[in-house]
Design a protein around this motif. Structure first.
Motif, PDB file in Angstrom:
ATOM      1  N   ILE A 118       0.842  -1.208   0.000  1.00 34.42           N
ATOM      2  CA  ILE A 118       0.000   0.000   0.000  1.00 34.42           C
ATOM      3  C   ILE A 118       0.874   1.253   0.000  1.00 34.42           C
ATOM      4  O   ILE A 118       0.618   2.202  -0.748  1.00 34.42           O
ATOM      5  N   MET A 119       1.914   1.245   0.825  1.00 33.98           N
ATOM      6  CA  MET A 119       2.813   2.402   0.902  1.00 33.98           C
ATOM      7  C   MET A 119       3.509   2.642  -0.440  1.00 33.98           C
ATOM      8  O   MET A 119       3.648   3.789  -0.868  1.00 33.98           O
ATOM      9  N   ASP A 120       3.929   1.573  -1.085  1.00 34.45           N
ATOM     10  CA  ASP A 120       4.591   1.707  -2.382  1.00 34.45           C
ATOM     11  C   ASP A 120       3.623   2.248  -3.426  1.00 34.45           C
ATOM     12  O   ASP A 120       3.954   3.182  -4.161  1.00 34.45           O
ATOM     13  N   ARG A 121       2.424   1.681  -3.494  1.00 41.68           N
ATOM     14  CA  ARG A 121       1.443   2.115  -4.502  1.00 41.68           C
ATOM     15  C   ARG A 121       1.052   3.580  -4.300  1.00 41.68           C
ATOM     16  O   ARG A 121       0.867   4.319  -5.256  1.00 41.68           O
ATOM     17  N   GLY A 122       0.909   4.006  -3.029  1.00 44.03           N
ATOM     18  CA  GLY A 122       0.498   5.375  -2.740  1.00 44.03           C
ATOM     19  C   GLY A 122       1.651   6.338  -2.523  1.00 44.03           C
ATOM     20  O   GLY A 122       1.437   7.519  -2.263  1.00 44.03           O
ATOM     21  N   ARG A 123       2.879   5.807  -2.615  1.00 42.18           N
ATOM     22  CA  ARG A 123       4.072   6.628  -2.449  1.00 42.18           C
ATOM     23  C   ARG A 123       4.113   7.319  -1.093  1.00 42.18           C
ATOM     24  O   ARG A 123       4.450   8.481  -0.975  1.00 42.18           O
ATOM     25  N   TRP A 124       3.738   6.559  -0.051  1.00 40.21           N
ATOM     26  CA  TRP A 124       3.803   7.081   1.312  1.00 40.21           C
ATOM     27  C   TRP A 124       5.132   6.673   1.920  1.00 40.21           C
ATOM     28  O   TRP A 124       5.633   5.580   1.674  1.00 40.21           O
ATOM     29  N   SER A 125       5.700   7.538   2.730  1.00 37.52           N
ATOM     30  CA  SER A 125       6.967   7.226   3.386  1.00 37.52           C
ATOM     31  C   SER A 125       6.788   6.870   4.860  1.00 37.52           C
ATOM     32  O   SER A 125       7.714   6.369   5.477  1.00 37.52           O
ATOM     33  N   LYS A 126       5.590   7.123   5.406  1.00 34.35           N
ATOM     34  CA  LYS A 126       5.357   6.867   6.827  1.00 34.35           C
ATOM     35  C   LYS A 126       4.111   6.008   7.024  1.00 34.35           C
ATOM     36  O   LYS A 126       3.059   6.284   6.446  1.00 34.35           O
ATOM     37  N   VAL A 127       4.242   4.993   7.862  1.00 34.66           N
ATOM     38  CA  VAL A 127       3.126   4.080   8.142  1.00 34.66           C
ATOM     39  C   VAL A 127       1.956   4.822   8.776  1.00 34.66           C
ATOM     40  O   VAL A 127       0.797   4.550   8.451  1.00 34.66           O
ATOM     41  N   ASP A 128       2.236   5.794   9.660  1.00 34.50           N
ATOM     42  CA  ASP A 128       1.136   6.498  10.334  1.00 34.50           C
ATOM     43  C   ASP A 128       0.270   7.276   9.341  1.00 34.50           C
ATOM     44  O   ASP A 128      -0.935   7.432   9.554  1.00 34.50           O
ATOM     45  N   THR A 129       0.849   7.728   8.248  1.00 34.87           N
ATOM     46  CA  THR A 129       0.058   8.417   7.226  1.00 34.87           C
ATOM     47  C   THR A 129      -0.892   7.432   6.559  1.00 34.87           C
ATOM     48  O   THR A 129      -2.074   7.728   6.368  1.00 34.87           O
ATOM     49  N   VAL A 130      -0.398   6.260   6.207  1.00 39.93           N
ATOM     50  CA  VAL A 130      -1.244   5.231   5.596  1.00 39.93           C
ATOM     51  C   VAL A 130      -2.359   4.846   6.565  1.00 39.93           C
ATOM     52  O   VAL A 130      -3.506   4.650   6.151  1.00 39.93           O
ATOM     53  N   MET A 131      -2.041   4.751   7.829  1.00 40.10           N
ATOM     54  CA  MET A 131      -3.048   4.373   8.836  1.00 40.10           C
ATOM     55  C   MET A 131      -4.216   5.355   8.837  1.00 40.10           C
ATOM     56  O   MET A 131      -5.371   4.949   8.983  1.00 40.10           O
ATOM     57  N   ARG A 132      -3.954   6.636   8.661  1.00 47.91           N
ATOM     58  CA  ARG A 132      -5.040   7.621   8.612  1.00 47.91           C
ATOM     59  C   ARG A 132      -5.954   7.371   7.417  1.00 47.91           C
ATOM     60  O   ARG A 132      -7.145   7.612   7.480  1.00 47.91           O
ATOM     61  N   TYR A 133      -5.386   6.901   6.327  1.00 49.80           N
ATOM     62  CA  TYR A 133      -6.173   6.628   5.121  1.00 49.80           C
ATOM     63  C   TYR A 133      -7.028   5.373   5.269  1.00 49.80           C
ATOM     64  O   TYR A 133      -8.133   5.313   4.743  1.00 49.80           O
ATOM     65  N   VAL A 134      -6.498   4.367   5.927  1.00 47.74           N
ATOM     66  CA  VAL A 134      -7.195   3.074   5.963  1.00 47.74           C
ATOM     67  C   VAL A 134      -7.934   2.802   7.266  1.00 47.74           C
ATOM     68  O   VAL A 134      -8.666   1.828   7.352  1.00 47.74           O
ATOM     69  N   GLU A 135      -7.800   3.658   8.253  1.00 45.57           N
ATOM     70  CA  GLU A 135      -8.376   3.383   9.573  1.00 45.57           C
ATOM     71  C   GLU A 135      -9.882   3.224   9.546  1.00 45.57           C
ATOM     72  O   GLU A 135     -10.433   2.446  10.327  1.00 45.57           O
ATOM     73  N   LEU A 136     -10.588   3.897   8.667  1.00 42.14           N
ATOM     74  CA  LEU A 136     -12.041   3.792   8.635  1.00 42.14           C
ATOM     75  C   LEU A 136     -12.528   2.408   8.283  1.00 42.14           C
ATOM     76  O   LEU A 136     -13.591   1.993   8.705  1.00 42.14           O
ATOM     77  N   ASN A 137     -11.725   1.673   7.537  1.00 41.10           N
ATOM     78  CA  ASN A 137     -12.127   0.329   7.129  1.00 41.10           C
ATOM     79  C   ASN A 137     -11.416  -0.762   7.892  1.00 41.10           C
ATOM     80  O   ASN A 137     -11.649  -1.934   7.626  1.00 41.10           O
ATOM     81  N   SER A 138     -10.560  -0.420   8.841  1.00 40.41           N
ATOM     82  CA  SER A 138      -9.777  -1.449   9.516  1.00 40.41           C
ATOM     83  C   SER A 138     -10.656  -2.426  10.290  1.00 40.41           C
ATOM     84  O   SER A 138     -10.307  -3.575  10.454  1.00 40.41           O
ATOM     85  N   HIS A 139     -11.834  -1.985  10.736  1.00 41.11           N
ATOM     86  CA  HIS A 139     -12.709  -2.906  11.475  1.00 41.11           C
ATOM     87  C   HIS A 139     -13.280  -3.993  10.574  1.00 41.11           C
ATOM     88  O   HIS A 139     -13.582  -5.077  11.027  1.00 41.11           O
TER      89      HIS A 139
END
Length: 178
Positions: free
Chosen positions: A153-174
């Motif tokens: 996911i980080m590679d596809r979205g070009r994110w460098s920090k896990v916490d940033t990705v977490m903000r994007y995916v947290e709504l669906n983590s449940h």
């Protein structure tokens, strides 16, 4: 929202924007900065490769090849063919009279998404939360739901920090743990 597009010049452009934005996970600024010169079109099979020159997490401008599904490639090719763009910015504003401008402002991306959401007859409570980042967020959440790893996911979205990705995916983590 793709189904809400039509065969008009604007409809073809909007369909290409939606599909390229979703597949590439481009930020709205990256989406409007894509240029024709960064396309490689294979004349034998019609496939398209697209390179992102520079992004927020690539200030040196090394660039990255973007993944595009067959559907996004077809939509992008249709837009390029119909618009007759052969250089410069790929995604451009279109006037009410159908004249294609030289570029598209990143602030227009969210408006295009909202317009298509309204045409799709989405609930107003959903439409009000749509932004220029909605395709990026949705794609990241869909990757998470498909059980893609964080590095993918980080590679596809070009994110460098896990916490940033977490903000994007947290709504669906449940949904993932159910």
């Amino acid at each position: 929202m793709v189904a809400a597009t039509d065969e008009s010049l604007m409809g073809v452009r909007d369909r290409a924007i939606l599909l390229v934005a979703y597949d590439s996970l481009c930020r709205r600024s990256e989406l409007v900065s894509l240029i024709f010169e960064d396309l490689t079109i294979n004349n034998q099979d019609g496939s398209i490769k697209l390179k992102l020159r520079k992004s927020k997490t690539d200030p040196q401008g090394i660039g990255k090849n973007l993944y595009l599904s067959n559907e996004a490639q077809l939509a992008l090719k249709e837009w390029i063919d119909k618009s007759k763009i052969s250089s410069g910015k790929i995604f451009r504003a279109i006037t009410a009279t159908g004249k294609i401008k030289d570029s598209l402002n990143s602030s227009h991306v969210g408006r295009i998404y909202k317009k298509l959401a309204k045409l799709s007859k989405m609930d107003a409570s959903i439409i009000k939360n749509i932004s220029g980042h909605s395709m990026r967020v949705g794609a990241a959440q869909d990757l998470m739901l498909s059980k893609a790893s964080f590095p993918v996911i980080m590679d596809r979205g070009r994110w460098s920090k896990v916490d940033t990705v977490m903000r994007y995916v947290e709504l669906n983590s449940h949904h993932i743990n159910s």
